[in-house]
Write an enzyme that holds these catalytic residues in place. Sequence first.
Site, PDB file in Angstrom:
ATOM      1  N   GLY A  12       0.822  -1.211   0.000  1.00  0.00           N
ATOM      2  CA  GLY A  12       0.000   0.000   0.000  1.00  0.00           C
ATOM      3  C   GLY A  12       0.857   1.262   0.000  1.00  0.00           C
ATOM      4  CG  ASP A  13       0.327   3.959   2.247  1.00  0.00           C
ATOM      5  OD1 ASP A  13      -0.821   4.320   1.934  1.00  0.00           O
ATOM      6  OD2 ASP A  13       0.630   3.531   3.377  1.00  0.00           O
ATOM      7  N   GLY A  15       1.592   5.192  -4.126  1.00  0.00           N
ATOM      8  CA  GLY A  15       1.370   6.382  -4.964  1.00  0.00           C
ATOM      9  C   GLY A  15       0.259   6.136  -5.980  1.00  0.00           C
ATOM     10  CE  LYS A  16      -3.186   1.915  -3.501  1.00  0.00           C
ATOM     11  NZ  LYS A  16      -2.043   1.905  -2.561  1.00  0.00           N
ATOM     12  CB  ALA A  39      -7.819   3.646   0.588  1.00  0.00           C
ATOM     13  N   GLY A  40      -5.833   5.724   1.906  1.00  0.00           N
ATOM     14  CA  GLY A  40      -5.501   7.151   1.972  1.00  0.00           C
ATOM     15  C   GLY A  40      -4.702   7.461   0.728  1.00  0.00           C
ATOM     16  CG  HIS A  41      -5.738   6.388  -2.678  1.00  0.00           C
ATOM     17  ND1 HIS A  41      -6.520   5.733  -3.593  1.00  0.00           N
ATOM     18  CD2 HIS A  41      -5.242   5.433  -1.880  1.00  0.00           C
ATOM     19  CE1 HIS A  41      -6.484   4.432  -3.341  1.00  0.00           C
ATOM     20  NE2 HIS A  41      -5.720   4.229  -2.294  1.00  0.00           N
ATOM     21  CD  GLN A 223      -6.969  -1.139   1.229  1.00  0.00           C
ATOM     22  OE1 GLN A 223      -7.764  -1.700   0.487  1.00  0.00           O
ATOM     23  NE2 GLN A 223      -7.197   0.048   1.734  1.00  0.00           N
ATOM     24  CB  THR A 299      -6.008   6.401   6.683  1.00  0.00           C
ATOM     25  OG1 THR A 299      -6.244   6.447   5.275  1.00  0.00           O
ATOM     26  CG2 THR A 299      -7.285   6.009   7.391  1.00  0.00           C
ATOM     27  N   GLY A 412       7.871   8.205 -11.261  1.00  0.00           N
ATOM     28  CA  GLY A 412       7.528   9.401 -10.487  1.00  0.00           C
ATOM     29  C   GLY A 412       8.791  10.031  -9.931  1.00  0.00           C
ATOM     30  N   GLY A 414       8.418  13.162  -8.254  1.00  0.00           N
ATOM     31  CA  GLY A 414       7.889  14.170  -7.336  1.00  0.00           C
ATOM     32  C   GLY A 414       6.397  13.920  -7.176  1.00  0.00           C
TER      33      GLY A 414
HETATM   34  P1  GDP Z   1      -1.523   5.639  -2.226  1.00  0.00           P
HETATM   35  O1  GDP Z   1      -2.233   5.196  -1.008  1.00  0.00           O
HETATM   36  O2  GDP Z   1      -0.943   4.501  -3.005  1.00  0.00           O
HETATM   37  O3  GDP Z   1      -2.328   6.555  -3.103  1.00  0.00           O
HETATM   38  O4  GDP Z   1      -0.260   6.495  -1.731  1.00  0.00           O
HETATM   39  P2  GDP Z   1      -0.256   7.609  -0.551  1.00  0.00           P
HETATM   40  O5  GDP Z   1      -0.901   8.827  -1.059  1.00  0.00           O
HETATM   41  O6  GDP Z   1      -0.736   7.021   0.716  1.00  0.00           O
HETATM   42  O7  GDP Z   1       1.296   7.827  -0.364  1.00  0.00           O
HETATM   43  C1  GDP Z   1       2.123   8.205  -1.426  1.00  0.00           C
HETATM   44  C2  GDP Z   1       2.769   9.563  -1.095  1.00  0.00           C
HETATM   45  O8  GDP Z   1       3.835   9.802  -1.985  1.00  0.00           O
HETATM   46  C3  GDP Z   1       1.827  10.751  -1.269  1.00  0.00           C
HETATM   47  O9  GDP Z   1       2.165  11.706  -0.314  1.00  0.00           O
HETATM   48  C4  GDP Z   1       2.125  11.238  -2.674  1.00  0.00           C
HETATM   49  O10 GDP Z   1       1.853  12.620  -2.849  1.00  0.00           O
HETATM   50  C5  GDP Z   1       3.600  10.986  -2.754  1.00  0.00           C
HETATM   51  N1  GDP Z   1       4.120  10.677  -4.092  1.00  0.00           N
HETATM   52  C6  GDP Z   1       3.548   9.940  -5.083  1.00  0.00           C
HETATM   53  N2  GDP Z   1       4.405   9.808  -6.108  1.00  0.00           N
HETATM   54  C7  GDP Z   1       5.549  10.445  -5.750  1.00  0.00           C
HETATM   55  C8  GDP Z   1       6.831  10.618  -6.368  1.00  0.00           C
HETATM   56  O11 GDP Z   1       7.101  10.138  -7.450  1.00  0.00           O
HETATM   57  N3  GDP Z   1       7.752  11.341  -5.648  1.00  0.00           N
HETATM   58  C9  GDP Z   1       7.500  11.876  -4.414  1.00  0.00           C
HETATM   59  N4  GDP Z   1       8.464  12.541  -3.800  1.00  0.00           N
HETATM   60  N5  GDP Z   1       6.322  11.702  -3.810  1.00  0.00           N
HETATM   61  C10 GDP Z   1       5.356  10.998  -4.457  1.00  0.00           C
HETATM   62  P1  IMO Z   2      -3.808   2.672   0.637  1.00  0.00           P
HETATM   63  O1  IMO Z   2      -4.950   2.471  -0.308  1.00  0.00           O
HETATM   64  C1  IMO Z   2      -1.293   0.971   3.762  1.00  0.00           C
HETATM   65  C2  IMO Z   2      -3.188  -1.892   6.483  1.00  0.00           C
HETATM   66  C3  IMO Z   2      -3.365  -1.490   7.935  1.00  0.00           C
HETATM   67  C4  IMO Z   2      -3.247  -2.842   8.609  1.00  0.00           C
HETATM   68  C5  IMO Z   2      -3.929  -3.782   7.626  1.00  0.00           C
HETATM   69  C6  IMO Z   2      -5.383  -4.101   7.967  1.00  0.00           C
HETATM   70  O2  IMO Z   2      -3.635   4.065   1.105  1.00  0.00           O
HETATM   71  O3  IMO Z   2      -2.572   2.072   0.076  1.00  0.00           O
HETATM   72  P2  IMO Z   2      -7.638  -2.700   7.782  1.00  0.00           P
HETATM   73  O4  IMO Z   2      -8.064  -1.439   8.458  1.00  0.00           O
HETATM   74  O5  IMO Z   2      -7.644  -2.627   6.285  1.00  0.00           O
HETATM   75  O6  IMO Z   2      -8.367  -3.920   8.287  1.00  0.00           O
HETATM   76  O7  IMO Z   2      -6.107  -2.909   8.246  1.00  0.00           O
HETATM   77  O8  IMO Z   2      -3.880  -3.123   6.352  1.00  0.00           O
HETATM   78  N1  IMO Z   2      -3.768  -0.961   5.496  1.00  0.00           N
HETATM   79  C7  IMO Z   2      -3.042  -0.138   4.722  1.00  0.00           C
HETATM   80  N2  IMO Z   2      -1.719   0.092   4.691  1.00  0.00           N
HETATM   81  N3  IMO Z   2      -2.101   1.597   2.894  1.00  0.00           N
HETATM   82  C8  IMO Z   2      -3.438   1.367   2.893  1.00  0.00           C
HETATM   83  O9  IMO Z   2      -4.264   1.868   1.956  1.00  0.00           O
HETATM   84  C9  IMO Z   2      -3.970   0.493   3.870  1.00  0.00           C
HETATM   85  N4  IMO Z   2      -5.223   0.060   4.163  1.00  0.00           N
HETATM   86  C10 IMO Z   2      -5.075  -0.832   5.147  1.00  0.00           C
HETATM   87  O10 IMO Z   2      -2.362  -0.592   8.340  1.00  0.00           O
HETATM   88  O11 IMO Z   2      -1.892  -3.224   8.684  1.00  0.00           O
HETATM   89 MG    MG Z   3      -2.199   5.500   1.045  1.00  0.00          MG
END
Ligand code: GDP
Ligand code: IMO
Ligand code: MG
Length: 427
Positions: A12-13, A15-16, A39-41, A223, A299, A412, A414
């Site tokens: 997860g996280d 950069g989706k 999720a936290g995008h 995720q 999140t 990516g 930035g």
């Molecule tokens: P997601 O859950 O997959 O959408 O990812 P998150 O938003 O939780 O975390 C990704 C973080 O990286 C966010 O703060 C984005 O703004 C940042 N991000 C995404 N792509 C890039 C990149 O190529 N470079 C940098 N420095 N930050 C990025």
């Molecule tokens: P995005 O979409 C990272 C993790 C939680 C925990 C496990 C189960 O932003 O990538 P849950 O509340 O889903 O039952 O928790 O999954 N988790 C994530 N980790 N990014 C996420 O979403 C997540 N959504 C759930 O931290 O370990």
């Molecule tokens: Mg996220």
Amino acid sequence: MPALVLLGAQWGDEGKGKATDLLGGSVDYVVRYQGGNNAGHTVVVGDQKYALHLLPSGILTPECTPVIGNGVVVDPSVLFSELNGLNERGVDTSKLLISGNAHIITPYNVTVDKVTERFLGKRKIGTTGRGIGPTYADKINRVGIRVQDLYDESILTQKVEAALDGKNQLLTKVFNRRAIEAEQIVEELLTYADRLRPYVADTVLVLNQALDDNKVVLFEGGQGTLLDIDHGTYPFVTSSNPTAGGACTGSGVGPTKISRVIGILKAYTTRVGAGPFPTELFDEDGAALRRIGHERGVTTGRDRRCGWFDAVIARYATRVNGLTDFFLTKLDVLTGWEQIPVCVAYEIDGKRVEELPYSQTDFHHAKPIYENLPGWSEDITKAKTFADLPKNAQAYVKALEEMSGAPISAIGVGPGRTETIEINSFI
Ligand code: GDP
Ligand code: IMO
Ligand code: MG
């Protein structure tokens, strides 16, 4: 024209949100197919930063129709606060469609999530506490509440009573909590019905008709692959299928319609919550990745665990998702290291292992085998083409591509929409 899936290749996280937003202008529909507001995008457009939890990232592209598919779990109070927040910032959300078959996260699901974690103590999963697991459990147990149930009070009451029967036994006798009144829950849920109504649709029909009309549909995973309930590091996973197959079950679009599956892959690795993580760093390098990459949960605000890139995981993601491409993110964060270690295989009980072990015990014992790749010190955030990257950054990308088993089609450099090097077009 095709359907595309965009999903997390790690924990997860990756950069989706940014990747989805980037493609948003070229697609007609963006569909969430699983998960919920766990999720936290993050999407950065110009000087504006948006944190989306439940809504598909396509909501920020005016021409695009955002869809919450049947496989998603919806907390109506979170949905409305997210919509209000966007409306206050001038974003038009009126095109949103929500499947009538999507399940509702009720207040008692949130309560059960929190008390279960507390009860697990040291063995806790580290969930986001948003009620995700208990809501999917109710769905599978056939005592879930669906969006469409809000429009028949008598059925809603019966269903809430049925769902609460067992839970109240558990809450009062095992967890020592007060019982939850069905009547109060029904009353609260009914307050959402009118505002939800304009969004509720037969999204299966809408999406399939759109594909018949040559519209482009993008599925946005929440995720990541290693958090998948079937293919992830069970039990340290979420309760849905972020992997590519989930896009079909979570939307009602058949696999023959999907032509591209894009894995979003961070240039290093992060994880939130508990569970094994072979390349995790506990030293200054881990702290530096966290600091430079701003690795803090969108999140829950928790610090993300950080480590080097793990090619074993990337190869696994290619396999279980049938990835056609990778979108490599956050390459800029690695600028400044003299050497960048990359995990190429694991050592498990003295043996070299190239592929992800299926046994949980083995995975817990996996130690990373690193290869050091030469780093670079030049600022890469302004790079527009692959050739603009320093030679060592190019070599790092090429090495990751070779190890991971699918072409890296975008990079990516930035967080902003335009801070991307496009190598092969996705659409
Ligand atoms: P997601 O859950 O997959 O959408 O990812 P998150 O938003 O939780 O975390 C990704 C973080 O990286 C966010 O703060 C984005 O703004 C940042 N991000 C995404 N792509 C890039 C990149 O190529 N470079 C940098 N420095 N930050 C990025
Ligand atoms: P995005 O979409 C990272 C993790 C939680 C925990 C496990 C189960 O932003 O990538 P849950 O509340 O889903 O039952 O928790 O999954 N988790 C994530 N980790 N990014 C996420 O979403 C997540 N959504 C759930 O931290 O370990
Ligand atoms: Mg996220």
